[in-house]
Design a protein around this motif. Sequence first.
Motif, mmCIF file in Angstrom:
data_model
loop_
_atom_site.group_PDB
_atom_site.id
_atom_site.type_symbol
_atom_site.label_atom_id
_atom_site.label_comp_id
_atom_site.label_asym_id
_atom_site.label_seq_id
_atom_site.Cartn_x
_atom_site.Cartn_y
_atom_site.Cartn_z
ATOM 1 N N SER A 77 0.859 -1.189 0.000
ATOM 2 C CA SER A 77 0.000 0.000 0.000
ATOM 3 C C SER A 77 0.890 1.231 0.000
ATOM 4 C CB SER A 77 -0.936 -0.001 1.204
ATOM 5 O OG SER A 77 -0.191 -0.052 2.409
ATOM 6 N N ALA A 78 0.323 2.332 -0.470
ATOM 7 C CA ALA A 78 1.075 3.586 -0.515
ATOM 8 C C ALA A 78 1.272 4.110 0.902
ATOM 9 C CB ALA A 78 0.330 4.611 -1.359
ATOM 10 N N ALA A 79 2.501 4.470 1.234
ATOM 11 C CA ALA A 79 2.805 5.062 2.533
ATOM 12 C C ALA A 79 2.766 6.581 2.443
ATOM 13 C CB ALA A 79 4.177 4.595 3.023
ATOM 14 N N LEU A 80 2.698 7.095 1.225
ATOM 15 C CA LEU A 80 2.680 8.534 0.986
ATOM 16 C C LEU A 80 1.264 8.975 0.661
ATOM 17 C CD1 LEU A 80 5.820 8.797 -1.335
ATOM 18 C CD2 LEU A 80 5.708 9.131 1.131
ATOM 19 N N GLU A 81 0.886 10.150 1.136
ATOM 20 C CA GLU A 81 -0.448 10.684 0.849
ATOM 21 C C GLU A 81 -0.459 11.315 -0.539
ATOM 22 O OE1 GLU A 81 -2.206 13.112 3.922
ATOM 23 O OE2 GLU A 81 -0.976 12.087 5.426
ATOM 24 N N GLU A 82 -1.463 10.952 -1.317
ATOM 25 C CA GLU A 82 -1.565 11.413 -2.699
ATOM 26 C C GLU A 82 -1.543 12.942 -2.794
ATOM 27 O OE1 GLU A 82 -4.378 10.738 -6.636
ATOM 28 O OE2 GLU A 82 -5.097 10.026 -4.691
ATOM 29 N N ASP A 83 -2.360 13.618 -1.993
ATOM 30 C CA ASP A 83 -2.433 15.074 -2.071
ATOM 31 C C ASP A 83 -1.103 15.738 -1.734
ATOM 32 O OD1 ASP A 83 -5.079 14.911 -2.811
ATOM 33 O OD2 ASP A 83 -5.869 15.345 -0.812
ATOM 34 N N LYS A 84 -0.380 15.198 -0.754
ATOM 35 C CA LYS A 84 0.905 15.785 -0.376
ATOM 36 C C LYS A 84 1.945 15.609 -1.476
ATOM 37 C CE LYS A 84 0.456 15.629 4.614
ATOM 38 N NZ LYS A 84 0.981 15.118 5.877
ATOM 39 N N VAL A 85 1.996 14.417 -2.061
ATOM 40 C CA VAL A 85 2.971 14.153 -3.125
ATOM 41 C C VAL A 85 2.678 15.031 -4.335
ATOM 42 C CG1 VAL A 85 3.820 12.427 -4.774
ATOM 43 C CG2 VAL A 85 3.474 11.799 -2.378
ATOM 44 N N LYS A 86 1.412 15.051 -4.743
ATOM 45 C CA LYS A 86 1.053 15.837 -5.923
ATOM 46 C C LYS A 86 1.226 17.335 -5.656
ATOM 47 C CE LYS A 86 -1.959 12.472 -8.105
ATOM 48 N NZ LYS A 86 -3.330 12.167 -8.561
ATOM 49 N N GLY A 87 0.902 17.772 -4.454
ATOM 50 C CA GLY A 87 1.096 19.177 -4.107
ATOM 51 C C GLY A 87 2.563 19.565 -4.151
ATOM 52 N N ASN A 88 3.412 18.693 -3.624
ATOM 53 C CA ASN A 88 4.859 18.934 -3.633
ATOM 54 C C ASN A 88 5.390 18.969 -5.065
ATOM 55 O OD1 ASN A 88 7.510 19.247 -2.837
ATOM 56 N ND2 ASN A 88 7.705 17.229 -1.927
ATOM 57 N N MET A 89 4.917 18.028 -5.895
ATOM 58 C CA MET A 89 5.361 17.992 -7.289
ATOM 59 C C MET A 89 4.880 19.231 -8.043
ATOM 60 S SD MET A 89 4.887 13.975 -8.255
ATOM 61 C CE MET A 89 5.827 14.032 -9.771
ATOM 62 N N LEU A 90 3.648 19.622 -7.797
ATOM 63 C CA LEU A 90 3.103 20.806 -8.461
ATOM 64 C C LEU A 90 3.871 22.054 -8.037
ATOM 65 C CD1 LEU A 90 1.033 22.137 -10.297
ATOM 66 C CD2 LEU A 90 -0.520 22.254 -8.328
ATOM 67 N N GLY A 91 4.154 22.166 -6.737
ATOM 68 C CA GLY A 91 4.915 23.312 -6.244
ATOM 69 C C GLY A 91 6.279 23.422 -6.901
ATOM 70 N N ARG A 92 6.958 22.295 -7.016
ATOM 71 C CA ARG A 92 8.272 22.304 -7.670
ATOM 72 C C ARG A 92 8.163 22.649 -9.150
ATOM 73 N NH1 ARG A 92 12.533 17.954 -5.395
ATOM 74 N NH2 ARG A 92 12.380 18.531 -3.217
ATOM 75 N N PHE A 93 7.124 22.138 -9.786
ATOM 76 C CA PHE A 93 6.909 22.438 -11.200
ATOM 77 C C PHE A 93 6.672 23.935 -11.401
ATOM 78 C CE2 PHE A 93 3.947 23.006 -14.774
ATOM 79 C CZ PHE A 93 4.721 22.488 -15.805
ATOM 80 N N VAL A 94 5.781 24.507 -10.589
ATOM 81 C CA VAL A 94 5.480 25.937 -10.703
ATOM 82 C C VAL A 94 6.733 26.762 -10.422
ATOM 83 C CG1 VAL A 94 4.135 27.851 -9.731
ATOM 84 C CG2 VAL A 94 3.025 25.672 -10.199
ATOM 85 N N ASP A 95 7.502 26.363 -9.416
ATOM 86 C CA ASP A 95 8.739 27.084 -9.090
ATOM 87 C C ASP A 95 9.733 27.039 -10.248
ATOM 88 O OD1 ASP A 95 7.827 27.778 -6.576
ATOM 89 O OD2 ASP A 95 8.943 26.201 -5.532
ATOM 90 N N SER A 96 9.916 25.850 -10.831
ATOM 91 C CA SER A 96 10.948 25.716 -11.863
ATOM 92 C C SER A 96 10.500 26.218 -13.237
ATOM 93 C CB SER A 96 11.421 24.264 -11.970
ATOM 94 O OG SER A 96 10.380 23.446 -12.450
ATOM 95 N N MET A 97 9.233 26.051 -13.579
ATOM 96 C CA MET A 97 8.770 26.407 -14.917
ATOM 97 C C MET A 97 8.165 27.810 -14.998
ATOM 98 S SD MET A 97 9.655 23.805 -16.686
ATOM 99 C CE MET A 97 8.807 24.080 -18.217
ATOM 100 N N TYR A 98 7.606 28.296 -13.885
ATOM 101 C CA TYR A 98 6.891 29.579 -13.904
ATOM 102 C C TYR A 98 7.368 30.529 -12.805
ATOM 103 C CZ TYR A 98 3.930 27.162 -17.187
ATOM 104 O OH TYR A 98 3.486 26.459 -18.282
ATOM 105 N N ASN A 99 8.602 30.329 -12.349
ATOM 106 C CA ASN A 99 9.196 31.175 -11.308
ATOM 107 C C ASN A 99 8.277 31.361 -10.101
ATOM 108 O OD1 ASN A 99 11.618 31.624 -12.691
ATOM 109 N ND2 ASN A 99 10.668 33.224 -13.920
ATOM 110 N N GLY A 100 7.535 30.314 -9.752
ATOM 111 C CA GLY A 100 6.673 30.347 -8.580
ATOM 112 C C GLY A 100 5.352 31.064 -8.796
ATOM 113 N N SER A 101 5.053 31.466 -9.999
ATOM 114 C CA SER A 101 3.834 32.236 -10.284
ATOM 115 C C SER A 101 2.674 31.324 -10.681
ATOM 116 C CB SER A 101 4.104 33.244 -11.403
ATOM 117 O OG SER A 101 2.896 33.853 -11.803
ATOM 118 N N ALA A 102 1.701 31.176 -9.781
ATOM 119 C CA ALA A 102 0.517 30.373 -10.083
ATOM 120 C C ALA A 102 -0.295 31.008 -11.206
ATOM 121 C CB ALA A 102 -0.337 30.203 -8.836
#
Length: 134
Positions: A77-102
Amino acid sequence: MMLFKKDKPADSLPTKTEMDVLQILWQDGPSTVRFVHDKLNEQKEAVIYTSTLKLMQVMKEKGMLERDETNMKHIYSAALEEDKVKGNMLGRFVDSMYNGSASSLMVALLGNDKTSEEELQKIKELLNKMDKAK
């Protein structure tokens, strides 16, 4: 000889293949290696069973998966929470691709040909709810 495993940084991200396994476990719940392997084969070109087994064993060592060994078939079973993992990945994506601008991310998404009228309507409704909540 290494006596202690290096701790996995809390903010490290799963690889693409690890995410494929996590997605299956988040969607279908605790599962055997065979079930995950069969699902992966539906999504991709042929995956070798032993590769799936080794990947899931490594993911358990990394703390990404839990394994129930009380039955003959081990259930993962997954030991990681889906929302936390996806939120972390999205945050890194926004930071790297859009300079943190939502807002830059939203402009890019909404200017995309793939955004349907239904999706645009849902976004408008969400924005209206957010405005009313303020």
